[in-house]
Scaffold this motif. Sequence first.
Motif, mmCIF file in Angstrom:
data_model
loop_
_atom_site.group_PDB
_atom_site.id
_atom_site.type_symbol
_atom_site.label_atom_id
_atom_site.label_comp_id
_atom_site.label_asym_id
_atom_site.label_seq_id
_atom_site.Cartn_x
_atom_site.Cartn_y
_atom_site.Cartn_z
ATOM 1 N N CYS A 104 0.814 -1.214 0.000
ATOM 2 C CA CYS A 104 0.000 0.000 0.000
ATOM 3 C C CYS A 104 0.847 1.264 0.000
ATOM 4 O O CYS A 104 0.314 2.371 0.112
ATOM 5 C CB CYS A 104 -0.936 0.016 1.207
ATOM 6 S SG CYS A 104 -2.222 -1.244 1.140
ATOM 7 N N GLY A 105 2.165 1.103 -0.091
ATOM 8 C CA GLY A 105 3.028 2.277 -0.119
ATOM 9 C C GLY A 105 2.765 3.181 -1.301
ATOM 10 O O GLY A 105 3.131 4.356 -1.290
ATOM 11 N N ASN A 106 2.115 2.650 -2.337
ATOM 12 C CA ASN A 106 1.793 3.455 -3.518
ATOM 13 C C ASN A 106 0.444 4.158 -3.400
ATOM 14 O O ASN A 106 0.000 4.818 -4.342
ATOM 15 C CB ASN A 106 1.783 2.573 -4.771
ATOM 16 C CG ASN A 106 3.169 2.070 -5.113
ATOM 17 O OD1 ASN A 106 4.153 2.761 -4.886
ATOM 18 N ND2 ASN A 106 3.253 0.858 -5.643
ATOM 19 N N LEU A 107 -0.205 4.009 -2.262
ATOM 20 C CA LEU A 107 -1.514 4.637 -2.070
ATOM 21 C C LEU A 107 -1.378 6.151 -2.209
ATOM 22 O O LEU A 107 -0.501 6.769 -1.594
ATOM 23 C CB LEU A 107 -2.045 4.294 -0.677
ATOM 24 C CG LEU A 107 -3.563 4.355 -0.461
ATOM 25 C CD1 LEU A 107 -4.258 3.279 -1.275
ATOM 26 C CD2 LEU A 107 -3.883 4.183 1.014
ATOM 27 N N CYS A 108 -2.247 6.755 -3.009
ATOM 28 C CA CYS A 108 -2.143 8.200 -3.229
ATOM 29 C C CYS A 108 -3.273 8.972 -2.554
ATOM 30 O O CYS A 108 -3.155 10.189 -2.367
ATOM 31 C CB CYS A 108 -2.105 8.522 -4.721
ATOM 32 S SG CYS A 108 -3.606 8.074 -5.609
ATOM 33 N N LEU A 109 -4.371 8.312 -2.200
ATOM 34 C CA LEU A 109 -5.494 9.009 -1.565
ATOM 35 C C LEU A 109 -6.039 8.167 -0.419
ATOM 36 O O LEU A 109 -6.317 6.983 -0.593
ATOM 37 C CB LEU A 109 -6.602 9.310 -2.579
ATOM 38 C CG LEU A 109 -7.788 10.151 -2.083
ATOM 39 C CD1 LEU A 109 -8.396 10.956 -3.231
ATOM 40 C CD2 LEU A 109 -8.883 9.273 -1.459
ATOM 41 N N LEU A 110 -6.193 8.796 0.755
ATOM 42 C CA LEU A 110 -6.765 8.133 1.918
ATOM 43 C C LEU A 110 -7.777 9.069 2.566
ATOM 44 O O LEU A 110 -7.429 10.170 2.994
ATOM 45 C CB LEU A 110 -5.679 7.768 2.929
ATOM 46 C CG LEU A 110 -6.153 7.163 4.259
ATOM 47 C CD1 LEU A 110 -6.907 5.853 4.021
ATOM 48 C CD2 LEU A 110 -4.983 6.945 5.202
#
Length: 424
Positions: free
Chosen positions: A25-31
């Motif tokens: 999930c290190g590439n997650l751009c929106l949370l």
Amino acid sequence: ELHLGRCNIYNAGLSALARHLAPACGNLCLLTLDWCSLTPGCGSDLASIVRQLPGLEKLWLNDNQLDNSDVRLILSGLSSQHYTHRRLQDLRINENRFDDGISGDVVKLFQARRECEQQMHVSEGDTAELLPTLDIWVKGENTTLSLLQSVAQASVLSSDVIRLGISCASGSAVFQEDVASVVAERGSLLYSLFTDADIVRFAEWLSSDRDLKFVSLAHNRLTDAGARFLSRPGLATNNTLQVLALECNKIRLGGVVAILESVALKDSNVHVSEFASNPVFASADVNDGDYQLLLSVLPKCCSLRYLGLDGTCLTDSIAMDVFLSVKHLPQLAVVAMANNNLSDKVASALCETAEASGTLKCVRLSGNRITDNGVRKLLLSAAVMAMDGVWLKDNPCSPSLLQPPLLNAVVFFSYDSLCAQFQD
């Protein structure tokens, strides 16, 4: 992207998320964690999550119950030299329980961004990329003018946008020209708690040579007097402003007319005029002279692309008169008239306006009295005119008419899918 907003995960769910967030999930751009019932004490878990997501571009934590210590941990995680979030563009921590005590931590975040950009220039030279604009929302339940002062005087990147709320227990925070100048000269959005008295100075300041594109004075105490002060000399002499948001005030028809008269001026560049949730057309207060002025000035607002009249006490007859006045505006793309108790007559009139205009791309009619007949006309017209969307939530129509597809109460559609549905 991971959307958990409005899921009420509470602190226990957040703790589980922090423990089990996979390296992938290190590439997650929106949370999004807005409206999740997060309470004081969850800051360490939030900081842990932030540190695992160096590629974050958007982080929404608004409308929870985070206190100063929680927010400090989050901002520390974002500004840590080892975990500098170079891609961060949208940070929302507004509507939580923090106060001015976080100002130093907000300043450190901006300073870390500035230092990061300087280091990139040193190591990469002219080929170094600029950090993206950071749009930060920091209106807390107990923030005051001192937060604005502290952040405005920080070393903010020239393109950063600061959305700040000001409130004082004793009443209005008096507008301070020197502080606002620092913010606005950096291209920032000034979002403050104003009364009519404060607007006088703000309008004078706005009328000078300011390269300001977006002003929001939403959720304030402005009346017609404040709107008139704002329109002249402020709007009348500022030709860079593109978006003016005045929703949730106490502005009536006279104030709206004054604003639109400035928008109608030859040099105006205002694209968006938002008047939602103002008692503009409250039946007992509609002045016939102001009403006729409205209908005469609307056709002259040639720069207008968005007209926001949600929740303004519109009636069927007024709405239809407005449609007639705006149908030939060369750039009008969005008409918003949600929550006004409008009927199928308005739906039919809007169809005629859309076909006459040729520029209309989106209509907002949620929360009205539009039945199956009106919905059918709207959807057919929207298909023919190749619109982008129609908002129809909370109308007394058959749910089947809004399928397929239905997404967050917004009907988005393609020409082919709608024509197939209504081909008979």
